[in-house]
Design a protein around this motif. Sequence first.
Motif, PDB file in Angstrom:
ATOM      1  N   GLY A   1       8.733  -5.937  -4.638  1.00  0.00           N
ATOM      2  CA  GLY A   1       7.344  -5.544  -4.451  1.00  0.00           C
ATOM      3  C   GLY A   1       6.888  -4.518  -5.460  1.00  0.00           C
ATOM      4  O   GLY A   1       7.686  -3.943  -6.205  1.00  0.00           O
ATOM      5  N   ILE A   2       5.587  -4.282  -5.477  1.00  0.00           N
ATOM      6  CA  ILE A   2       4.970  -3.289  -6.333  1.00  0.00           C
ATOM      7  C   ILE A   2       4.144  -2.352  -5.443  1.00  0.00           C
ATOM      8  O   ILE A   2       3.353  -2.817  -4.624  1.00  0.00           O
ATOM      9  CB  ILE A   2       4.049  -3.926  -7.390  1.00  0.00           C
ATOM     10  CG1 ILE A   2       4.798  -5.004  -8.173  1.00  0.00           C
ATOM     11  CG2 ILE A   2       3.474  -2.850  -8.316  1.00  0.00           C
ATOM     12  CD1 ILE A   2       5.937  -4.505  -9.008  1.00  0.00           C
ATOM     13  N   ILE A   3       4.342  -1.057  -5.583  1.00  0.00           N
ATOM     14  CA  ILE A   3       3.559  -0.104  -4.796  1.00  0.00           C
ATOM     15  C   ILE A   3       2.157  -0.018  -5.382  1.00  0.00           C
ATOM     16  O   ILE A   3       1.979   0.238  -6.569  1.00  0.00           O
ATOM     17  CB  ILE A   3       4.215   1.287  -4.797  1.00  0.00           C
ATOM     18  CG1 ILE A   3       5.607   1.211  -4.163  1.00  0.00           C
ATOM     19  CG2 ILE A   3       3.347   2.287  -4.037  1.00  0.00           C
ATOM     20  CD1 ILE A   3       6.352   2.534  -4.170  1.00  0.00           C
ATOM     21  N   ASP A   4       1.179  -0.235  -4.544  1.00  0.00           N
ATOM     22  CA  ASP A   4      -0.217  -0.174  -4.965  1.00  0.00           C
ATOM     23  C   ASP A   4      -0.715   1.250  -4.791  1.00  0.00           C
ATOM     24  O   ASP A   4      -1.050   1.687  -3.696  1.00  0.00           O
ATOM     25  CB  ASP A   4      -1.056  -1.150  -4.130  1.00  0.00           C
ATOM     26  CG  ASP A   4      -2.461  -1.321  -4.673  1.00  0.00           C
ATOM     27  OD1 ASP A   4      -2.817  -0.562  -5.599  1.00  0.00           O
ATOM     28  OD2 ASP A   4      -3.181  -2.209  -4.199  1.00  0.00           O
ATOM     29  N   MET A   5      -0.779   1.996  -5.893  1.00  0.00           N
ATOM     30  CA  MET A   5      -1.181   3.401  -5.833  1.00  0.00           C
ATOM     31  C   MET A   5      -2.687   3.577  -5.671  1.00  0.00           C
ATOM     32  O   MET A   5      -3.160   4.651  -5.331  1.00  0.00           O
ATOM     33  CB  MET A   5      -0.721   4.131  -7.098  1.00  0.00           C
ATOM     34  CG  MET A   5       0.777   4.101  -7.323  1.00  0.00           C
ATOM     35  SD  MET A   5       1.706   4.751  -5.909  1.00  0.00           S
ATOM     36  CE  MET A   5       1.188   6.475  -5.936  1.00  0.00           C
ATOM     37  N   GLU A   6      -3.441   2.496  -5.887  1.00  0.00           N
ATOM     38  CA  GLU A   6      -4.892   2.591  -5.779  1.00  0.00           C
ATOM     39  C   GLU A   6      -5.371   2.240  -4.381  1.00  0.00           C
ATOM     40  O   GLU A   6      -6.559   2.199  -4.105  1.00  0.00           O
ATOM     41  CB  GLU A   6      -5.560   1.667  -6.797  1.00  0.00           C
ATOM     42  CG  GLU A   6      -5.254   2.043  -8.243  1.00  0.00           C
ATOM     43  CD  GLU A   6      -5.924   1.123  -9.217  1.00  0.00           C
ATOM     44  OE1 GLU A   6      -6.586   0.160  -8.773  1.00  0.00           O
ATOM     45  OE2 GLU A   6      -5.796   1.365 -10.450  1.00  0.00           O
TER      46      GLU A   6
ATOM     47  N   PRO B   1       0.842  -1.212   0.000  1.00  0.00           N
ATOM     48  CA  PRO B   1       0.000   0.000   0.000  1.00  0.00           C
ATOM     49  C   PRO B   1       0.870   1.252   0.000  1.00  0.00           C
ATOM     50  O   PRO B   1       1.881   1.318   0.709  1.00  0.00           O
ATOM     51  CB  PRO B   1      -0.800  -0.124   1.302  1.00  0.00           C
ATOM     52  CG  PRO B   1      -0.768  -1.577   1.642  1.00  0.00           C
ATOM     53  CD  PRO B   1       0.555  -2.091   1.155  1.00  0.00           C
ATOM     54  N   ASN B   2       0.496   2.234  -0.797  1.00  0.00           N
ATOM     55  CA  ASN B   2       1.322   3.448  -0.876  1.00  0.00           C
ATOM     56  C   ASN B   2       1.362   4.204   0.449  1.00  0.00           C
ATOM     57  O   ASN B   2       2.250   5.027   0.673  1.00  0.00           O
ATOM     58  CB  ASN B   2       0.813   4.369  -1.994  1.00  0.00           C
ATOM     59  CG  ASN B   2      -0.625   4.822  -1.769  1.00  0.00           C
ATOM     60  OD1 ASN B   2      -1.328   4.269  -0.929  1.00  0.00           O
ATOM     61  ND2 ASN B   2      -1.063   5.806  -2.528  1.00  0.00           N
ATOM     62  N   THR B   3       0.417   3.896   1.357  1.00  0.00           N
ATOM     63  CA  THR B   3       0.416   4.561   2.661  1.00  0.00           C
ATOM     64  C   THR B   3       1.576   4.103   3.533  1.00  0.00           C
ATOM     65  O   THR B   3       1.907   4.762   4.516  1.00  0.00           O
ATOM     66  CB  THR B   3      -0.909   4.289   3.391  1.00  0.00           C
ATOM     67  OG1 THR B   3      -1.150   2.866   3.437  1.00  0.00           O
ATOM     68  CG2 THR B   3      -2.074   4.955   2.673  1.00  0.00           C
ATOM     69  N   ARG B   4       2.205   2.978   3.185  1.00  0.00           N
ATOM     70  CA  ARG B   4       3.346   2.469   3.966  1.00  0.00           C
ATOM     71  C   ARG B   4       4.675   2.973   3.435  1.00  0.00           C
ATOM     72  O   ARG B   4       5.717   2.708   4.018  1.00  0.00           O
ATOM     73  CB  ARG B   4       3.343   0.942   3.950  1.00  0.00           C
ATOM     74  CG  ARG B   4       2.211   0.293   4.741  1.00  0.00           C
ATOM     75  CD  ARG B   4       2.248  -1.216   4.582  1.00  0.00           C
ATOM     76  NE  ARG B   4       3.563  -1.778   4.918  1.00  0.00           N
ATOM     77  CZ  ARG B   4       3.920  -3.023   4.624  1.00  0.00           C
ATOM     78  NH1 ARG B   4       3.086  -3.817   3.978  1.00  0.00           N
ATOM     79  NH2 ARG B   4       5.110  -3.471   4.978  1.00  0.00           N
ATOM     80  N   VAL B   5       4.634   3.694   2.320  1.00  0.00           N
ATOM     81  CA  VAL B   5       5.864   4.108   1.644  1.00  0.00           C
ATOM     82  C   VAL B   5       6.185   5.564   1.973  1.00  0.00           C
ATOM     83  O   VAL B   5       5.341   6.446   1.831  1.00  0.00           O
ATOM     84  CB  VAL B   5       5.734   3.942   0.120  1.00  0.00           C
ATOM     85  CG1 VAL B   5       7.023   4.362  -0.579  1.00  0.00           C
ATOM     86  CG2 VAL B   5       5.387   2.497  -0.221  1.00  0.00           C
ATOM     87  N   THR B   6       7.421   5.810   2.419  1.00  0.00           N
ATOM     88  CA  THR B   6       7.898   7.172   2.680  1.00  0.00           C
ATOM     89  C   THR B   6       9.089   7.455   1.784  1.00  0.00           C
ATOM     90  O   THR B   6      10.067   6.707   1.787  1.00  0.00           O
ATOM     91  CB  THR B   6       8.317   7.340   4.154  1.00  0.00           C
ATOM     92  OG1 THR B   6       7.202   7.039   4.998  1.00  0.00           O
ATOM     93  CG2 THR B   6       8.776   8.769   4.415  1.00  0.00           C
TER      94      THR B   6
END
Length: 206
Positions: free
Chosen positions: A199-204, A58-63
Amino acid sequence: MKAYIKAFVLPSLFMVAIISQVTAQTRRTTTTNRTVKTTRTNTAKVETTKSSATKRIPNTRVTYKTPKRKVVSVRTLPNRTVITHRGQNYYYSNNKYYTQSRGRYIVIAPKVGFRVHVLPTQYTRVRFNTFNYYNAQGVFYVQVNNEYEVVDPEIGTIVYELPDDYEKVIIDGLTYYEYANILYEKVQINGARAYEVVGIIDMEYK
């Protein structure tokens, strides 16, 4: 008295010996079963943790380490080719894709599903398991009939170079490399530096 010992004491001792042996076997069996269960449980935990950490993130976990993304833009594109995909115009020039914004052309990675008839120049072949990829500027393609389609690479795919405008990101305190929403981890292969898709960042993700 001897008859009493033979009739009562010896059978009793024999029964005690049998019970002790059965108890010992039961303890050994129980211990073995517990060990196997623990091992399987630990293995399952490791696999689950690895699986959840190396797929869609989830993109919310990415900084991102830099407050703003790197933006590569130019004012003009020589010998550009216009390609339309799902209502969006891509401009191909200098082995890169661009989108137009406010009179400038900004480098953009084509989205999954994007197709072209001819691969960008300077691509490299990447093989992983049964997959044959074509990697050009951090974008992965697979051949579909007479076209080449942009796809997300499989976890574990290895490349030896990243595009210049990759980003460093932090997930759960660990540093990774990101380009086109694909996450890489730096690894060593035969003494050479490489990057493994993790991994793949899930932008949705919401």
